[in-house]
Design a protein around this motif. Structure first.
Motif, PDB file in Angstrom:
ATOM      1  N   GLN A 110       0.835  -1.196   0.000  1.00  0.00           N
ATOM      2  CA  GLN A 110       0.000   0.000   0.000  1.00  0.00           C
ATOM      3  C   GLN A 110       0.873   1.252   0.000  1.00  0.00           C
ATOM      4  OE1 GLN A 110      -3.295   0.073  -0.150  1.00  0.00           O
ATOM      5  NE2 GLN A 110      -3.600  -2.134  -0.036  1.00  0.00           N
ATOM      6  N   THR A 164       1.842   5.089   0.794  1.00  0.00           N
ATOM      7  CA  THR A 164       1.509   6.023   1.857  1.00  0.00           C
ATOM      8  C   THR A 164       1.339   7.421   1.278  1.00  0.00           C
ATOM      9  OG1 THR A 164       3.798   6.601   2.335  1.00  0.00           O
ATOM     10  CG2 THR A 164       2.895   4.666   3.466  1.00  0.00           C
ATOM     11  N   ARG A 165       0.806   8.300   2.081  1.00  0.00           N
ATOM     12  CA  ARG A 165       0.665   9.699   1.673  1.00  0.00           C
ATOM     13  C   ARG A 165       2.034  10.293   1.338  1.00  0.00           C
ATOM     14  NH1 ARG A 165      -3.113  13.732   2.456  1.00  0.00           N
ATOM     15  NH2 ARG A 165      -2.264  15.851   2.599  1.00  0.00           N
ATOM     16  N   GLN A 196      -6.043  11.805  -1.364  1.00  0.00           N
ATOM     17  CA  GLN A 196      -6.694  10.710  -0.652  1.00  0.00           C
ATOM     18  C   GLN A 196      -5.998   9.401  -1.021  1.00  0.00           C
ATOM     19  OE1 GLN A 196      -9.169  11.266   1.543  1.00  0.00           O
ATOM     20  NE2 GLN A 196      -9.201  13.469   1.067  1.00  0.00           N
ATOM     21  N   VAL A 197      -5.546   8.657  -0.001  1.00  0.00           N
ATOM     22  CA  VAL A 197      -4.892   7.364  -0.207  1.00  0.00           C
ATOM     23  C   VAL A 197      -5.633   6.322   0.613  1.00  0.00           C
ATOM     24  CG1 VAL A 197      -2.735   6.070  -0.040  1.00  0.00           C
ATOM     25  CG2 VAL A 197      -2.665   8.527  -0.518  1.00  0.00           C
ATOM     26  N   ARG A 198      -6.220   5.312  -0.052  1.00  0.00           N
ATOM     27  CA  ARG A 198      -6.953   4.284   0.692  1.00  0.00           C
ATOM     28  C   ARG A 198      -7.129   3.053  -0.196  1.00  0.00           C
ATOM     29  NH1 ARG A 198     -10.362   8.081  -1.098  1.00  0.00           N
ATOM     30  NH2 ARG A 198     -12.201   7.435  -2.296  1.00  0.00           N
ATOM     31  N   ASP A 199      -6.893   1.899   0.390  1.00  0.00           N
ATOM     32  CA  ASP A 199      -7.150   0.599  -0.248  1.00  0.00           C
ATOM     33  C   ASP A 199      -6.577   0.508  -1.666  1.00  0.00           C
ATOM     34  OD1 ASP A 199      -8.595  -0.096   2.030  1.00  0.00           O
ATOM     35  OD2 ASP A 199     -10.459   0.725   1.197  1.00  0.00           O
ATOM     36  N   HIS A 213      -5.974   2.854  -3.724  1.00  0.00           N
ATOM     37  CA  HIS A 213      -6.450   3.919  -4.608  1.00  0.00           C
ATOM     38  C   HIS A 213      -5.808   5.237  -4.189  1.00  0.00           C
ATOM     39  CE1 HIS A 213      -9.801   1.691  -6.579  1.00  0.00           C
ATOM     40  NE2 HIS A 213      -9.721   0.970  -5.466  1.00  0.00           N
ATOM     41  N   VAL A 214      -5.361   5.993  -5.168  1.00  0.00           N
ATOM     42  CA  VAL A 214      -4.805   7.319  -4.918  1.00  0.00           C
ATOM     43  C   VAL A 214      -5.576   8.333  -5.748  1.00  0.00           C
ATOM     44  CG1 VAL A 214      -2.798   8.830  -5.193  1.00  0.00           C
ATOM     45  CG2 VAL A 214      -2.491   6.485  -4.365  1.00  0.00           C
ATOM     46  N   ASP A 215      -6.208   9.291  -5.067  1.00  0.00           N
ATOM     47  CA  ASP A 215      -6.937  10.376  -5.742  1.00  0.00           C
ATOM     48  C   ASP A 215      -6.253  11.692  -5.400  1.00  0.00           C
ATOM     49  OD1 ASP A 215      -9.195   8.911  -6.940  1.00  0.00           O
ATOM     50  OD2 ASP A 215      -9.680   8.448  -4.851  1.00  0.00           O
ATOM     51  N   THR A 249      -1.428  -0.053  -7.733  1.00  0.00           N
ATOM     52  CA  THR A 249      -2.105   1.171  -7.304  1.00  0.00           C
ATOM     53  C   THR A 249      -2.936   1.774  -8.437  1.00  0.00           C
ATOM     54  OG1 THR A 249      -0.233   1.653  -5.843  1.00  0.00           O
ATOM     55  CG2 THR A 249      -1.788   3.447  -6.259  1.00  0.00           C
TER      56      THR A 249
END
Length: 358
Positions: free
Chosen positions: A3, A5-6, A35-38, A40-42, A74
């Motif tokens: 995963q 990280t920010r 936004q970083v989660r599961d 996914h990076v937005d 990712t």
């Protein structure tokens, strides 16, 4: 699955340079949301409207950069949002614009005013704030091309530019009747250009496009003396006779220390509206060859098109962006100009302003 990280994302984005300042978007606080989660990076990047014509490709550039530097699995999505950075006043004239582009030609009859107006329209359609100044005092064509004959008004001592198709426009054609000739010497021309720049309420602009008179007269010298010009574009048709004068136009701009940002080949070929066949009436490719010889960027070819002529004649030049032949050519010229500006700023970022402590 690893995963990101920010911090991983910000580190990757530090390699993405803002096209206006040349500095990385993290450093200049233009990563507006992350936004970083599961897996996914937005990311939402803030970019100014100066480079709005490039937003779609800048989005893809940022996504490719992140995809290359983050774990393979990712999923990356980048959005572009407008970021306002005020324009600074240019020179003693006080014009508030981020780029001033002069459009010239070595001779008349090559479609310079049409290209200058179409360039301004294309930039505005992409989301940039654009002013169009018709400095062709002896033969102002811009009002006709845009289909407006309004007369400018004064407000608080400032000339109010005419609004047309998303542009702020000023031209001698709004002041002098169509059937009257302007017969002025050099000092009067200089005064008119100065008044158009200084006394017009342009507001805050990304681009001021200046339609220059044909030839190598006084206006280019006046313009270079009044404010820092970002660069010039030279318009020419492909035949050798026209190219002889285009070379002189390039030399003129260089002599007054205005960088030539590119050459445009107008009327490069005729595309038959009935069968789609192409005819090289004036030849084709001549301007690109000459640009290569002179070490000048080539911005593109604009075909000789019946629709373009008709829309200009009836004052609806903006409609040429709906034409399937003309629109792609005009849009490519706009993008190539803006790409060149972005590449220059990214390679030569401006020095930060430093306060002087006394």
């Amino acid at each position: 699955m690893t995963q990101p990280t920010r911090e991983d994302v910000l580190q990757a984005l530090s390699s993405f340079r803002d096209p206006e300042t040349g500095r990385d978007v993290v450093r200049v606080n233009q990563v507006l949301d992350l936004q970083v989660r599961d897996g996914h990076v937005d990311v939402t990047l803030g970019l100014t409207t100066l480079f709005a014509p490039l937003w779609p490709e800048l989005k893809k550039e940022a996504e490719r950069l992140l995809a290359a530097r983050l774990p393979v699995e990712t999923e990356v999505n980048v959005m572009i949002q407008e970021y306002h950075r005020p324009a600074e006043k240019l020179g003693a004239i006080g014009l508030t614009a981020k780029a001033v582009i002069a459009v010239g030609s070595g001779k008349g009859g090559v479609g310079k005013s049409t290209v200058a107006t179409a360039l301004a329209l294309g930039l505005a359609r992409s989301g940039s704030q654009v002013g169009l100044m018709d400095a062709d005092v002896y033969g102002p064509s811009v009002p006709h091309l845009l289909g407006t004959s309004e007369r400018p008004t004064l407000h608080e001592g400032k000339i109010q530019p005419i609004g047309a198709d998303g542009l702020r426009v000023m031209s001698m054609g709004f002041i002098v009747p169509k059937d009257e000739a302007v017969i002025w010497r050099g000092p009067m021309l200089h005064g008119a250009v100065q008044q158009f720049l200084k006394d017009t309420a342009w507001g805050e602009l990304d681009y001021l496009i200046v339609d220059m008179p044909p030839g190598t007269g006084d206006i280019a010298l006046s313009l270079s003396q009044l404010l820092p010009v970002s660069g010039a574009i030279v318009v020419c048709t492909p035949q050798e006779l026209a190219l002889l004068d285009a070379v002189k136009a390039v030399a003129m701009f260089r002599k007054v220390n205005i960088e030539v940002l590119g050459m445009v080949e107008n009327m490069s070929r005729f595309v038959c509206p009935n069968c789609g066949s192409q005819h090289e009436i004036f030849g084709t490719g001549g301007v690109k060859r000459k640009a290569d010889e002179l070490g000048v960027p080539f911005l593109g070819e604009i075909p000789l098109n019946v629709s373009l002529r008709i829309q200009g004649d009836i004052g609806r030049l903006a409609d040429c962006f709906s034409d399937p032949v003309t629109a792609p050519a005009l849009e490519e010229v706009c993008r190539n100009l803006v790409r060149n500006l972005a590449a220059k700023r990214r390679s030569e970022p401006p020095l930060p302003s430093l306060s002087v402590l006394g």
